[in-house]
Motif scaffolding. Sequence first.
Motif, PDB file in Angstrom:
ATOM      1  N   SER B 397       0.848  -1.204   0.000  1.00 38.98           N
ATOM      2  CA  SER B 397       0.000   0.000   0.000  1.00 38.98           C
ATOM      3  C   SER B 397       0.881   1.251   0.000  1.00 38.98           C
ATOM      4  O   SER B 397       2.081   1.177   0.263  1.00 38.98           O
ATOM      5  N   PRO B 398       0.279   2.413  -0.248  1.00 40.74           N
ATOM      6  CA  PRO B 398       1.104   3.643  -0.215  1.00 40.74           C
ATOM      7  C   PRO B 398       1.500   4.069   1.199  1.00 40.74           C
ATOM      8  O   PRO B 398       2.212   5.049   1.357  1.00 40.74           O
ATOM      9  N   PHE B 399       1.030   3.327   2.208  1.00 40.69           N
ATOM     10  CA  PHE B 399       1.443   3.605   3.590  1.00 40.69           C
ATOM     11  C   PHE B 399       2.801   2.924   3.784  1.00 40.69           C
ATOM     12  O   PHE B 399       2.873   1.717   3.985  1.00 40.69           O
ATOM     13  N   SER B 400       3.857   3.721   3.699  1.00 43.65           N
ATOM     14  CA  SER B 400       5.194   3.110   3.649  1.00 43.65           C
ATOM     15  C   SER B 400       5.567   2.417   4.962  1.00 43.65           C
ATOM     16  O   SER B 400       5.020   2.732   6.019  1.00 43.65           O
TER      17      SER B 400
END
Lengths: 239, 551
Positions: B397-400
Amino acid sequence: MLSVRNLSKNFDGIPAVKNLSLELKKGEIFVLLGPNGAGKTTTLKLIAGLLHPDTGEILLDGIDLKKEPVKYKSLIGYVPDEPFIYNKLTGREFINFVAGLFGIKKQEYDKRLTELIKKFEIGNWIDEPAETYSHGMKQKIVMCQLLIHEPELILIDEPLVGLDPKMSKIVRETFIELAQKGKTLLVSTHTLSFARQIAQRLGIINKGELKFVGTPEELARIAGREDIEEIYLKLTEEN
Amino acid sequence: MKPFFLLFSTRLRLLFKYLTPSEHKLPRVTFFIIMLGFISGGYYIFFRIFKYLNTVEIIGPAVMSRTIEMIFFVFFIMLLFSNIISSFSTFYNNQELHFLFSLPVLPTTIYLSKLFESALYSSWATFALTIPLIFAYGIANHARFIFYPVTFFSFLIFLLIPAALSTILIFMFIYLFPKLKPRNIVFVSILFIMSLIFLYIKIGNPDLLRIFETENEQELLTFAANLTTVGGLYIPSTWLSNIFKNFLAPDRTGYLYILLLLSTAFSCVLVSYIVAESVYHKSFLLVAEQGGKENKKKSLLASFQKNPVKTFLTKDIILFIREPVQWVQLSIFIILLIIYIISLRRTPIYFGFSLWRTIIAFANFAYVSFVIATLGVRFIFPAVSLERKGIWIIASSPFSLQKMFFTKYLFYAVLAVVIMECLLFVANIFIRTEPVIFRFSLIVGFFVALSLISINLGMGCIFPQFNEDNPSKIASGSGGIIAALTSIAFIGTVIVIFSAPVHNYLLSSYFNRPLNLKIIITAFIIFGILSFMAIYLPVRYGLRSLKKRDF
């Protein structure tokens, strides 16, 4: 849309993917076929950014996974072969969690969730804890988390595992709808009939190498036969 | 017996793999050197204490005897608690059991193999502390050779008693109160044990709760000479400590206690076996059914969430609250801390002197730091591993992963600092610590809490176990042991760094010696460098390891 160039990955010196290159167009459904251990999951995981490639590059609409991982990942959605959901969360909480991570807007969320609940018939289960779910129910919830943020590139590993025939049909129709909406799908499976039903192009992978890339018709034409099962077995017989 | 040995040997192999860090690319030799270092350090501390007590006439041996009894009594209680927590997850809340119950194996065979597994997981920390204790006690008291194998063997037998008792309790509670939610069983069992212990001490051994107060030396010596046993005659910890004492010199009563320990352990295992035979399978099915009858969940995450960081944190908090193994252990910690703080309020009269109060405040600081370290190893070290197989959701996901790390870091750092500062603040008020030491402990405590969070979260990223569901097992694996030892080494170093300036301050305050500012400034500089390294390095290497990892 998706450009994979010279991708390689070794595990403890054993090659899992060898110099794989692939180009996927917008709105295309590409099916990756291959026997167990052929490198399908590794390829999908590499494209999803879950594995680090030894060599090669992956670009999505010109965005390099290595250089801009956050931007890249905001455009993709991935479903693994084992549908994991946190046991202590309900289906709704899990979907909301993923929606939150992708930062989607409330109006889009409300509309899509209502549609997904109806489409996958999960209304009676969505507020139950995931620990009470069957494998098929988990698969449905994982499909919902994927579709809630409508990714541009959809990566799905073995989508039919645990689904009943009715749900398999819904999944198949959903994939075709998504492709019509311009979404790109990379699906891994070893179910030939399913591949034949949805694939616009397919790739046969064995021992980490792409042995064939083309349409199902091309595959049949090259082999001079109409049954892709025989061609598939022939291309993977070294296994 | 063949299926039992097959199951048990498989569990042993898994346990060995679990406790040795081959998967983490840390050479086993390094791991064993670290363990050896810990045992040697433990030995050194115990040896110095016992050696010193041997030099103090009358009261020294009495205090040593009481210390041994107290240590084993505390071990016994802690083993009961940890076995109860471990039992529930080992016997009921474990995916492997569904497979095992589908095999042509008797429930009692599964029970026995799991009993030893549960005992091993629950007892490793106690075991690691007892090894140096045996050597230190034996060498300080010039024990005969037989002392070492006998005490070691007795200790192993001793470990079986709380393990068997805990399973009996858990089985009975689940069977007798089928309507009680499984997640509350552990909590109720622990409250039950705590009530029993309190009643036993209150009725059977009230002296244990009384603080002896006197200014008369003769009275003190008489008191020391007539000290009663800590746990009372009917508690296995007393028998074990008696074995320690009786095997120092030729004394046949030691054998009586070995027999007592052996027969009790055997009886406990036999009773637990009989209970398991009649109720284990039925209660397992009961718990499995209960799992499906959970009420519909309502939470903050049940509605739309806009902010990714808030969403992530909400998920973590919900999972914590809904996981009995987590909140039950935290509740125990909190109860024990409340008891500790209340006990500080009852600080006796001879601690009215400022010098003593300062010494107690310093000791309290060390104790609170160890509490935070324990909380860190148990709750913060497993935090990343507890993402489990769901790490793919975050990693794709773009939540690193970096954001995930720092979200967890900030959350736990705030919690740890608040707990640390509150404990120090309240304790210092109860001790009536003088202002300089009061402020000193709060400032140093802040950085110690941050450092401990870094060490545990960073190590949790370097040694993650995404395939393990049980946070207690994650904390007691090889990575958890290394994190625990690093935390202890850090606190020990901080204590050593500040012992000189505090000593100097005491001398100047109470004995009119000059205050050596150089020592104080040097200590703070060294502490600053150490804290910086303890905060920065685990974060750096933990994050690097996480980013490099294949999921």
